[in-house]
Design a protein around this motif. Sequence first.
Motif, short mmCIF file in Angstrom:
data_model
loop_
_atom_site.label_atom_id
_atom_site.label_comp_id
_atom_site.label_asym_id
_atom_site.label_seq_id
_atom_site.Cartn_x
_atom_site.Cartn_y
_atom_site.Cartn_z
N GLN A 28 0.82 -1.21 0.00
CA GLN A 28 0.00 0.00 0.00
C GLN A 28 0.86 1.26 0.00
N LEU A 29 1.97 1.21 0.73
CA LEU A 29 2.87 2.36 0.77
C LEU A 29 3.49 2.62 -0.59
N LEU A 30 3.93 1.55 -1.25
CA LEU A 30 4.52 1.70 -2.58
C LEU A 30 3.48 2.12 -3.61
N LYS A 31 2.24 1.68 -3.43
CA LYS A 31 1.17 2.07 -4.35
C LYS A 31 0.90 3.57 -4.24
N LEU A 32 0.96 4.09 -3.00
CA LEU A 32 0.79 5.54 -2.83
C LEU A 32 1.92 6.32 -3.47
N MET A 33 3.09 5.69 -3.55
CA MET A 33 4.24 6.34 -4.16
C MET A 33 4.29 6.14 -5.68
N GLY A 34 3.30 5.43 -6.20
CA GLY A 34 3.23 5.24 -7.64
C GLY A 34 3.82 3.96 -8.16
#
Length: 237
Positions: free
Chosen positions: A88-94
Amino acid sequence: MNEALTLISFGENGWGDEIAKGVIVTVTLALATLPFGLILGFIIALAKKSQEPSLRMAANIYTTIFRGLPELLTLFLVYFGVQIGLQQLLKLMGFDVYIEVNSFVAGMVALALVFSSYASEAFLSAFRGIPQGQYEGGYALGLSHAKTMRLIVLPQLIRLALPALGNLWLILLKETSLVSVIGLSDLVRQSGIAARVTKEPFLFFGIACLIYLVLAIISSSGLSSIERWSKRGDATR
């Protein structure tokens, strides 16, 4: 009898190699978890006896959580929760990537969290067993707080906490069996695979029981030796 010996033998026809690898994984996981659990437990114990209320509250919340949760649930939270959180953290970072947490590391972290919560209570009880005069004597000799802890308090702390920590080690050794549910090839998982393939569950799970008992006996003997070493300075009567 000959068939059983063949099944537990080493080589292509037996499962001895797989069982031995499982034992190595079990012992390695326990030994890798122990120092992290001890260090974290010691830090939490220091926080619990701190004069700062926020530190005491945080330490008490920590121990309440990990002593209250089942160990298996803690393992699931670490193994699956960290994966989901990182994704989820990486998804927020694109970044849209799949991350899989190593089962050995996840097991080590989960067991260390649980172990440290109990170890902190053992250290805290040991701290309470050391008279305040020991600290004052160190300060009177001109020792700093750090040297007083290292030279005077810590040796006594280890001796007082050792019986409880020894019991926690034996519990940790048994709780490593939980990691089999997240795919780590420990003793229990390898025994389970052998039991399913050969249709001999009593044989292989019985062998696993014997191996755990042997590990416990070896650990108890080692702990007794360490305890005698820690009491080498006691006066004999």
